[in-house]
Motif scaffolding. Sequence first.
Motif, PDB file in Angstrom:
ATOM      1  N   ALA A  60       2.928  14.202 -11.079  1.00 16.76           N
ATOM      2  CA  ALA A  60       1.643  13.665 -10.962  1.00 16.76           C
ATOM      3  C   ALA A  60       1.106  12.904 -12.226  1.00 16.76           C
ATOM      4  CB  ALA A  60       0.307  14.571 -10.567  1.00 16.76           C
ATOM      5  N   VAL A  61       0.980  11.732 -12.167  1.00 11.73           N
ATOM      6  CA  VAL A  61       0.741  10.642 -13.341  1.00 11.73           C
ATOM      7  C   VAL A  61      -0.856  10.630 -13.295  1.00 11.73           C
ATOM      8  CG1 VAL A  61       0.856   8.674 -14.627  1.00 11.73           C
ATOM      9  CG2 VAL A  61       2.797   9.446 -13.453  1.00 11.73           C
ATOM     10  N   ARG A  63       6.164  22.197  -6.658  1.00  6.09           N
ATOM     11  CA  ARG A  63       6.646  22.195  -8.064  1.00  6.09           C
ATOM     12  C   ARG A  63       6.172  20.535  -8.535  1.00  6.09           C
ATOM     13  NH1 ARG A  63      10.617  23.358  -4.872  1.00  6.09           N
ATOM     14  NH2 ARG A  63      11.746  21.719  -5.215  1.00  6.09           N
ATOM     15  N   LEU A  64       5.317  20.886  -9.603  1.00  8.77           N
ATOM     16  CA  LEU A  64       4.724  19.456  -9.987  1.00  8.77           C
ATOM     17  C   LEU A  64       4.898  19.636 -11.630  1.00  8.77           C
ATOM     18  CD1 LEU A  64       2.937  17.307  -9.152  1.00  8.77           C
ATOM     19  CD2 LEU A  64       0.887  18.862  -9.973  1.00  8.77           C
ATOM     20  N   GLU A  65       5.349  18.228 -11.941  1.00  4.08           N
ATOM     21  CA  GLU A  65       5.257  17.966 -13.251  1.00  4.08           C
ATOM     22  C   GLU A  65       4.057  16.977 -13.387  1.00  4.08           C
ATOM     23  OE1 GLU A  65       7.947  15.148 -16.318  1.00  4.08           O
ATOM     24  OE2 GLU A  65       8.251  14.875 -14.299  1.00  4.08           O
ATOM     25  N   ILE A  66       3.254  17.266 -14.622  1.00  3.62           N
ATOM     26  CA  ILE A  66       1.941  16.837 -14.727  1.00  3.62           C
ATOM     27  C   ILE A  66       2.122  15.802 -16.095  1.00  3.62           C
ATOM     28  CG2 ILE A  66      -0.467  16.879 -15.146  1.00  3.62           C
ATOM     29  CD1 ILE A  66      -0.273  19.621 -13.688  1.00  3.62           C
ATOM     30  N   LEU A  67       2.021  14.393 -15.803  1.00  3.54           N
ATOM     31  CA  LEU A  67       1.752  13.473 -17.237  1.00  3.54           C
ATOM     32  C   LEU A  67       0.375  13.167 -17.213  1.00  3.54           C
ATOM     33  CD1 LEU A  67       4.995  11.442 -16.514  1.00  3.54           C
ATOM     34  CD2 LEU A  67       4.719  13.627 -17.674  1.00  3.54           C
ATOM     35  N   VAL A  68       0.009  13.108 -18.429  1.00  6.23           N
ATOM     36  CA  VAL A  68      -1.447  12.725 -18.484  1.00  6.23           C
ATOM     37  C   VAL A  68      -1.638  11.622 -19.841  1.00  6.23           C
ATOM     38  CG1 VAL A  68      -3.667  13.614 -19.319  1.00  6.23           C
ATOM     39  CG2 VAL A  68      -2.411  15.132 -17.863  1.00  6.23           C
ATOM     40  N   ARG A  69      -2.249  10.691 -19.701  1.00  5.01           N
ATOM     41  CA  ARG A  69      -2.804   9.911 -20.785  1.00  5.01           C
ATOM     42  C   ARG A  69      -3.984   9.157 -20.442  1.00  5.01           C
ATOM     43  NH1 ARG A  69       2.501   6.610 -21.498  1.00  5.01           N
ATOM     44  NH2 ARG A  69       3.029   7.785 -22.986  1.00  5.01           N
ATOM     45  N   GLY A  70      -5.049   9.393 -21.296  1.00  3.43           N
ATOM     46  CA  GLY A  70      -6.282   8.786 -21.323  1.00  3.43           C
ATOM     47  C   GLY A  70      -7.497   9.837 -20.632  1.00  3.43           C
ATOM     48  N   LEU A  71      -6.944  10.866 -20.382  1.00  7.69           N
ATOM     49  CA  LEU A  71      -7.915  11.918 -19.894  1.00  7.69           C
ATOM     50  C   LEU A  71      -7.596  13.140 -20.512  1.00  7.69           C
ATOM     51  CD1 LEU A  71      -7.430  11.547 -15.843  1.00  7.69           C
ATOM     52  CD2 LEU A  71      -9.484  10.588 -17.145  1.00  7.69           C
ATOM     53  N   ASP A  72      -8.649  13.978 -20.607  1.00  6.32           N
ATOM     54  CA  ASP A  72      -8.637  15.228 -21.271  1.00  6.32           C
ATOM     55  C   ASP A  72      -8.487  16.566 -20.352  1.00  6.32           C
ATOM     56  OD1 ASP A  72      -9.128  17.273 -23.228  1.00  6.32           O
ATOM     57  OD2 ASP A  72     -11.080  17.405 -23.025  1.00  6.32           O
ATOM     58  N   ILE A  73      -7.039  16.529 -20.210  1.00  3.66           N
ATOM     59  CA  ILE A  73      -6.676  17.438 -19.160  1.00  3.66           C
ATOM     60  C   ILE A  73      -5.547  18.482 -19.850  1.00  3.66           C
ATOM     61  CG2 ILE A  73      -5.405  17.847 -17.002  1.00  3.66           C
ATOM     62  CD1 ILE A  73      -6.787  15.272 -16.073  1.00  3.66           C
ATOM     63  N   ASP A  74      -5.379  19.734 -19.899  1.00  2.00           N
ATOM     64  CA  ASP A  74      -4.319  20.421 -20.147  1.00  2.00           C
ATOM     65  C   ASP A  74      -3.458  20.566 -18.854  1.00  2.00           C
ATOM     66  OD1 ASP A  74      -2.704  22.692 -20.738  1.00  2.00           O
ATOM     67  OD2 ASP A  74      -4.047  23.892 -21.872  1.00  2.00           O
ATOM     68  N   PRO A  75      -2.207  19.976 -18.961  1.00  2.00           N
ATOM     69  CA  PRO A  75      -1.491  19.975 -17.731  1.00  2.00           C
ATOM     70  C   PRO A  75      -1.014  21.598 -17.308  1.00  2.00           C
ATOM     71  CG  PRO A  75      -0.520  18.238 -19.170  1.00  2.00           C
ATOM     72  CD  PRO A  75      -1.559  19.170 -20.093  1.00  2.00           C
ATOM     73  N   ASP A  76      -0.669  22.487 -18.332  1.00  2.00           N
ATOM     74  CA  ASP A  76      -0.326  23.755 -17.758  1.00  2.00           C
ATOM     75  C   ASP A  76      -1.580  24.589 -17.456  1.00  2.00           C
ATOM     76  OD1 ASP A  76       2.044  23.491 -18.943  1.00  2.00           O
ATOM     77  OD2 ASP A  76       1.595  24.063 -20.820  1.00  2.00           O
ATOM     78  N   ALA A  77      -2.785  24.427 -17.673  1.00  2.00           N
ATOM     79  CA  ALA A  77      -3.959  25.128 -17.394  1.00  2.00           C
ATOM     80  C   ALA A  77      -4.138  24.302 -15.891  1.00  2.00           C
ATOM     81  CB  ALA A  77      -5.216  24.900 -18.088  1.00  2.00           C
ATOM     82  N   LEU A  78      -4.095  22.994 -15.813  1.00  2.00           N
ATOM     83  CA  LEU A  78      -4.321  22.548 -14.423  1.00  2.00           C
ATOM     84  C   LEU A  78      -3.266  23.164 -13.347  1.00  2.00           C
ATOM     85  CD1 LEU A  78      -5.611  20.449 -12.308  1.00  2.00           C
ATOM     86  CD2 LEU A  78      -4.387  18.684 -13.378  1.00  2.00           C
ATOM     87  N   ARG A  79      -1.915  23.115 -13.776  1.00  2.00           N
ATOM     88  CA  ARG A  79      -0.930  23.516 -12.781  1.00  2.00           C
ATOM     89  C   ARG A  79      -1.286  25.027 -12.318  1.00  2.00           C
ATOM     90  NH1 ARG A  79       2.819  22.950 -15.900  1.00  2.00           N
ATOM     91  NH2 ARG A  79       3.362  20.969 -15.499  1.00  2.00           N
ATOM     92  N   ARG A  80      -2.042  25.820 -13.194  1.00  2.00           N
ATOM     93  CA  ARG A  80      -2.098  27.135 -12.861  1.00  2.00           C
ATOM     94  C   ARG A  80      -3.287  27.446 -11.712  1.00  2.00           C
ATOM     95  NH1 ARG A  80      -1.192  28.393 -18.466  1.00  2.00           N
ATOM     96  NH2 ARG A  80      -3.277  28.026 -18.646  1.00  2.00           N
ATOM     97  N   ARG A  81      -4.172  26.478 -11.968  1.00  2.00           N
ATOM     98  CA  ARG A  81      -5.428  26.500 -11.131  1.00  2.00           C
ATOM     99  C   ARG A  81      -5.131  25.714  -9.699  1.00  2.00           C
ATOM    100  NH1 ARG A  81      -8.158  24.135 -15.833  1.00  2.00           N
ATOM    101  NH2 ARG A  81      -8.179  22.012 -14.737  1.00  2.00           N
ATOM    102  N   LEU A  82      -3.835  25.080  -9.742  1.00  2.00           N
ATOM    103  CA  LEU A  82      -3.547  24.330  -8.481  1.00  2.00           C
ATOM    104  C   LEU A  82      -2.777  25.368  -7.580  1.00  2.00           C
ATOM    105  CD1 LEU A  82      -2.382  20.978  -9.739  1.00  2.00           C
ATOM    106  CD2 LEU A  82      -4.413  21.228  -8.416  1.00  2.00           C
ATOM    107  N   LYS A  83      -2.057  26.525  -7.995  1.00  2.00           N
ATOM    108  CA  LYS A  83      -1.719  27.551  -7.257  1.00  2.00           C
ATOM    109  C   LYS A  83      -0.595  26.739  -6.069  1.00  2.00           C
ATOM    110  CE  LYS A  83      -5.238  30.622  -8.187  1.00  2.00           C
ATOM    111  NZ  LYS A  83      -6.549  31.554  -7.669  1.00  2.00           N
ATOM    112  N   LEU A  84       0.047  26.080  -6.404  1.00  2.00           N
ATOM    113  CA  LEU A  84       1.207  25.382  -5.708  1.00  2.00           C
ATOM    114  C   LEU A  84       1.879  26.147  -4.513  1.00  2.00           C
ATOM    115  CD1 LEU A  84       1.980  22.730  -8.012  1.00  2.00           C
ATOM    116  CD2 LEU A  84       0.290  22.279  -6.229  1.00  2.00           C
ATOM    117  N   LYS A  85       2.262  25.843  -3.549  1.00  2.00           N
ATOM    118  CA  LYS A  85       3.133  26.487  -2.400  1.00  2.00           C
ATOM    119  C   LYS A  85       3.976  25.802  -1.550  1.00  2.00           C
ATOM    120  CE  LYS A  85      -0.514  30.182  -1.914  1.00  2.00           C
ATOM    121  NZ  LYS A  85      -1.587  30.790  -1.038  1.00  2.00           N
ATOM    122  N   GLY A  86       4.073  24.246  -1.799  1.00  2.00           N
ATOM    123  CA  GLY A  86       4.604  23.707  -1.121  1.00  2.00           C
ATOM    124  C   GLY A  86       6.339  23.804  -1.332  1.00  2.00           C
ATOM    125  N   ALA A  87       6.983  22.922  -0.605  1.00  2.00           N
ATOM    126  CA  ALA A  87       8.440  22.985  -0.643  1.00  2.00           C
ATOM    127  C   ALA A  87       9.165  21.756  -1.713  1.00  2.00           C
ATOM    128  CB  ALA A  87       9.106  22.891   0.714  1.00  2.00           C
TER     129      ALA A  87
END
Length: 385
Positions: free
Chosen positions: A366-367, A337-361
């Motif tokens: 992530a800053v 489960r990952l919260e993504i904070l972004v500053r200074g980079l051109d990143i869409d947090p929601d799109a990135l989270r989907r691509r990561l396909k996280l499975k851990g506990a």
Amino acid sequence: MGYDFDLDDVAFLRSPEGAGAVAELSRLPLTASSRLADVAAARKLVGPRFAAAALETAVLRRKAGSKLDDAGGWLLTADALQQATASEVARHRAARLAGRDVHDVTCSIGADLHETAKVAARCVGSDLDPVRLEMARHNLAEAAAIVRADALRPVTRGTAVVADPARRDDAGRRRWNPADLVPPLDELLAVYSGRDLVVKCAPGLDFEQVPQEAEVEVVSLAGQVREAALWLGGLAGGVRRRASVLSTGETFTDAESDDCPVLEVGQWVVDPDGAVVRAGLVRHYAARHGLAQIDRRIAYLTGDTPPPGIRAFRVIDHGHYNEKALRALLRRHDVGRLEILVRGLDIDPDALRRRLKLKGAQEATAVLTRIGDAPTMVLTRAERT
């Protein structure tokens, strides 16, 4: 947009029959799924002429409960409620008007004036909308004199003037250009030149368009930036920029020291309150709390001890950012489960989270930012200090 009230509606709602009808309708579900049944109940209770007005008032009072104190018996419109200042923010602003004679020249339904009247010596409210004025008379009772007047044609002398220009067009779209406000900001400033004046503005206001003699105060509540207020004349506090963080009770100004170093990521990452960032006082915040910047151009701060009473981020790991490296870092720390904070980079947090396909506990934050020219990732765990 909501229901378009007229003066007959207001007269009915102020009557014992109308007040009783709204109280009865307030006990209905008032949800999207119950809308047809609620309308039928309203028509049966008061007839077709005032059913919509009574039902809309019941709905708006329920919505107002999360924004306005003591609004259980108020009359409101949807647009007026949307623009009304949250009571805690209005009280904060009113404190700087304590003991003064105050004229709110865009009083609308009286939400701001309700708080100002508690601390001011005398209050006057004015507006051009006759329906909102009648609602204000009901809402404020004897707390303020209510008159019909154009904000750009002064009708009082010696008062501190409060103005809250409309910031949405007829379609509900937000206006960002100060010239598009109603009334326009430059006209307000010209008409009340030399007067003690405070103008409530949207936080996105371009501060470069504000007179140099004005104090710009950015206010946040519960982690959200709520408004920028321009203080002029004798109301200005002798500073150019101020950030007021109501959740912690802290205030920062550009009169304070901004002497803070730039250091590598330490034990904690701190994301300053949005009011501090918007007011351009990140370095002042860092200097007061013994923190450092991780980059002169980035608002993230670091240090060994975060300020009390905030949500800060304990550093777990950090390194150069790319998606492959981040994915490996998250696997290594079993993050699912990952919260993504972004500053200074051109990143869409929601799109990135989907691509990561996280499975851990584990849960983490992530800053993602830029230090110098290097994209950087800092894996952290959010904690309340």
